[in-house]
Design an enzyme around this catalytic site. Structure first.
Site, PDB file in Angstrom:
ATOM      1  CD  GLU A 216       1.914  34.716  -3.369  1.00  0.00           C
ATOM      2  OE1 GLU A 216       2.939  34.375  -4.000  1.00  0.00           O
ATOM      3  OE2 GLU A 216       1.089  35.531  -3.802  1.00  0.00           O
ATOM      4  CG  HIS A 232       0.010  30.715  -5.029  1.00  0.00           C
ATOM      5  ND1 HIS A 232      -0.154  30.386  -6.361  1.00  0.00           N
ATOM      6  CD2 HIS A 232      -0.719  31.841  -4.835  1.00  0.00           C
ATOM      7  CE1 HIS A 232      -0.945  31.283  -6.948  1.00  0.00           C
ATOM      8  NE2 HIS A 232      -1.302  32.169  -6.044  1.00  0.00           N
TER       9      HIS A 232
END
Ligand SMILES: *[C@@H]1O[C@H](CO)[C@@H](O)[C@H](O)[C@H]1NC(C)=O
Ligand SMILES: *[C@@H]1O[C@H](CO)[C@@H](O)[C@H](O)[C@H]1NC(C)=O
Ligand SMILES: *[C@@H]1O[C@H](CO)[C@@H](O)[C@H](O)[C@H]1NC(C)=O
Ligand SMILES: *[C@@H]1O[C@H](CO)[C@@H](O)[C@H](O)[C@H]1NC(C)=O
Length: 481
Positions: A216, A232
Site C-alpha cells: 500500500e 507500506h
C-alpha cells in the site's frame, strides 16, 4: 482501512436474470464515469475513459429472486452461504446506489461525503472507491519512475476526518472467478497493508479467516489540520503497518499544512508525488518519494525539517521505522509501483482512536478527543473531500509549472510540454526528449459530444460535432459540450 459495512442499497431493481452467484443482479453495474488523464513527456495528457466503483462490501447481497440479505452484521448467513459455490447459487450482488453511498462525480471531479442525509437525518456513508478502466478491470497504475498529480479540496475536513487517496496492489480483476463474474466492476478484491480480515478475500468467500495483505502506498491521508504520505511495503504474509510517513507537523513545521498555512488547506491545491529511481528509469530501484504543491499559481516546495528532510528516502525510512528493513522499505514499495497498483479514494473517521495518529499529539494540532465521530457528526455533518484532475505519467508531465518554465522554487523535476509543436522540452539535463506525438489529427476530424477536443499535448480533433462547442475544463482538457 475503514470498516466494511453494508449500504442500504437500491431495493427497486426487480429484474433478476437467471444466473447463479453472488453474481451481478443487473447487467449494468452503474458505476460513475470519472475522467482521468494519462500523461507522457512526448504526447501530453490524454483523457482516459475511466470510472469509479464502490467497494463490494458496501453493496446489497441478497437471495436470488428474493430480498433476504445473504450477509449479516458479522459476515455471511452460513445457511445461504456455507461455501463459495452454494453462496453463488443462492445470492446476487446489486449495483451500487452512489447517491446513498455519498458519492458524486462529474467530468474529472469526484466528491466523497462522510455522511448522507435522508428523511432529514444523517447517516454514515464513508465510501471507498476504486479507479476502473473501460475494460472492466481496475486501472493498474504504474508509477515507478513516474508521478501522480491531482487537485484536492479538503477545506471541510475537520480534526478526525481522513480524506484519503492511495494505492493498493489489488488484483486487476478484483479476483473475478466463476462465482464472482462481476469482479472489479462490482468493487471486489480490496486489500491493504493493515491486512484486513473481510468476509470476502480477493473476490472469493473467505473461509480461512485470514487477512488480505498487500503493498500500500498512501499518497494522501489528510484533513485540513494535518497530512502524511506513507509507503507500506509487505512480505507475502505481513506488512509494514506503521510505515515511514512524512508529516510536516511531526517534522516541527506546525504552520505548513493548515487553514491559512504555507499550504492553505482552506482552499483547493494541486499535489504532485514523484517516485524517483536510482537510474531515472521505470525499472530502477525506488530511492526517493518526493512531494510538491501548487496553489494560487505558485509552486510550494515540500516542507523541510530543520535537519533538511523534505522527502521520503531509504535512510529516512530506516531511521524512523524499525520495520522498514524487514519489509524491504522503498525497494519493495518500488517493485509494487512498477507492477501496477489500484488507485483508491476514501473518506472515513475512526470510532476507536479518533484518528489521533494523523492529527493529534506530535502529529498535529487536534486535541485527542476532537476527532470523535460524534463531534464530527454534530458539528460538521456535511464534511466531504473533493478530488479532481487526476493525472499520472512521466516525471514532469502531469503539471504545468506556473510561468511555463522551471523555477528555482520548484522542489521537484518538471518538464513543460508545448501543445503547438507537439514537442516536449525538458528542464532536466538527463532526460531531455524531443519526440513527435504518436497521434496525428486527420484533417477535418470532429470530436463527438463529451469527447476531448484540446488540452496540454492534445493532438486529436479540435473541432466538435455540430451542436457542441469545445470548452476548456482545465489546462489539460477541453471537452465538446
Ligand atoms: C438511490 O438512493 C437515493 C437516496 O437514498 C434514492 O432517492 C434513490 O431512489 C435510489 N436510487 C435507486 C435507483 O434506487
Ligand atoms: C439465514 O438464512 C436462512 C435461510 O433463508 C434463514 O432462515 C435465517 O433466518 C437466516 N439467518 C439470519 C441470521 O439471518
Ligand atoms: C486473486 O484472484 C485472481 C483471480 O482468481 C488470481 O489470479 C490472483 O492470483 C489472486 N491473488 C491473490 C493474491 O490471491
Ligand atoms: C472470514 O473472516 C471473518 C472475520 O474474521 C470470519 O468471521 C469468518 O468466519 C470468515 N469466513 C467467512 C465465510 O466469512
Amino acid at each position: 482501512m475503514s470498516s466494511t459495512r453494508m449500504s442500504i442499497a437500491a431495493v427497486g431493481l426487480a429484474l433478476l436474470p437467471l444466473i447463479q452467484a453472488q453474481q451481478p443482479a443487473t447487467s449494468d453495474p452503474g458505476n460513475l464515469p470519472l475522467t482521468t488523464w494519462k500523461c507522457s513527456t512526448a504526447g501530453g495528457c490524454v483523457a482516459q475513459d475511466t470510472s469509479v466503483v464502490l467497494d463490494w462490501g458496501y453493496r446489497w447481497i441478497h437471495t436470488v429472486g428474493g430480498d433476504q440479505s445473504c450477509t449479516t452484521s458479522s459476515g455471511v448467513n452460513t445457511t445461504l452461504c456455507p461455501d463459495e459455490a452454494t453462496c453463488a447459487k443462492n445470492c446476487v450482488i446489486e449495483a451500487a446506489n452512489y447517491t446513498s453511498a455519498g458519492v458524486t462525480a462529474s467530468g474529472g471531479t469526484l466528491t466523497l461525503n462522510q455522511y448522507v442525509q435522508s428523511n432529514g437525518a444523517y447517516s454514515n456513508a464513508s465510501p471507498r472507491l476504486y479507479l476502473l478502466g473501460s475494460d472492466g478491470d481496475y486501472v493498474m497504475m504504474q508509477l515507478l519512475g513516474g508521478e501522480l498529480s491531482f487537485d484536492v479540496d479538503m477545506s471541510t475536513l475537520p480534526c478526525g476526518e481522513n480524506g484519503a487517496l492511495y494505492l493498493s496492489e489489488m488484483s486487476a480483476t478484483g479476483g473475478r472467478n466463476e462465482y464472482n463474474t462481476g469482479g472489479a466492476k462490482y468493487g471486489s478484491g480490496y486489500c491493504d497493508a493493515q491486512c484486513p480480515v473481510q468476509t470476502w478475500k480477493n473476490g472469493t468467500l473467505n473461509t480461512s479467516n485470514q487477512g488480505y495483505c498487500c503493498n500500500e502506498m498512501d499518497i494522501l491521508e489528510a484533513n485540513s489540520m494535518a497530512n502524511s504520505y506513507t509507503p507500506h511495503p509487505c512480505s507475502a504474509t505481513d506488512c509494514d503497518k506503521g510505515g515511514c510517513g512524512f508529516n510536516p507537523y511531526a517534522q516541527g513545521l506546525p504552520n505548513y499544512w493548515a487553514p491559512g498555512g504555507t499550504v492553505d488547506t482552506s482552499k483547493p491545491f494541486t499535489i504532485t508525488t514523484q517516485f524517483i529511481t536510482n537510474d531515472g528509469t521505470k525499472t530502477g530501484t525506488l530511492t526517493e518519494i518526493r512531494r510538491q504543491y501548487i496553489q494560487n499559481g505558485k509552486v510550494i516546495a515540500n516542507a523541510k525539517s530543520s535537519s533538511g528532510l523534505d522527502s521520503i528516502t531509504q535512510s529516512w525510512c530506516e531511521s524512523s521505522d524499525s520495520s522498514a528493513a524487514t519489509f524491504g522499505g522503498l525497494t519493495t514499495m518500488g517493485q509494487a509501483l512498477g507492477r501496477g497498483m489500484v488507485l483508491i479514494f476514501s473518506i472515513w473517521n475512526d470510532n476507536s482512536g479518533f484518528m489521533n495518529w494523523l492529527d493529534s499529539g506530535s502529529s498535529g494540532p487536534c486535541s485527542s478527543t476532537a476527532g470523535n465521530p460524534a463531534n464530527i457528526l454534530a458539528q460538521n455533518p456535511t464534511t466531504h473531500v473533493v478530488f479532481s484532475n487526476i493525472r499520472w505519467g512521466d516525471i514532469g508531465s502531469t503539471f504545468t509549472n506556473p510561468g511555463g518554465s522551471s523555477s528555482s522554487s520548484s522542489s521537484i523535476t518538471s518538464k513543460v510540454t508545448s501543445t503547438t509543436t507537439t514537442k516536449a522540452t525538458s528542464t532536466t539535463t538527463t532526460k531531455t526528449t524531443t519526440t513527435k506525438a504518436t497521434t496525428t489529427t486527420a484533417a477535418g476530424a470532429t470530436q463527438t459530444h463529451w469527447g476531448q477536443c484540446g488540452g496540454q499535448g492534445w493532438t486529436g480533433p479540435t473541432a466538435c460535432a455540430s451542436g457542441t462547442t469545445c470548452q476548456t475544463q482545465n489546462p489539460w482538457y477541453s471537452q465538446c459540450l
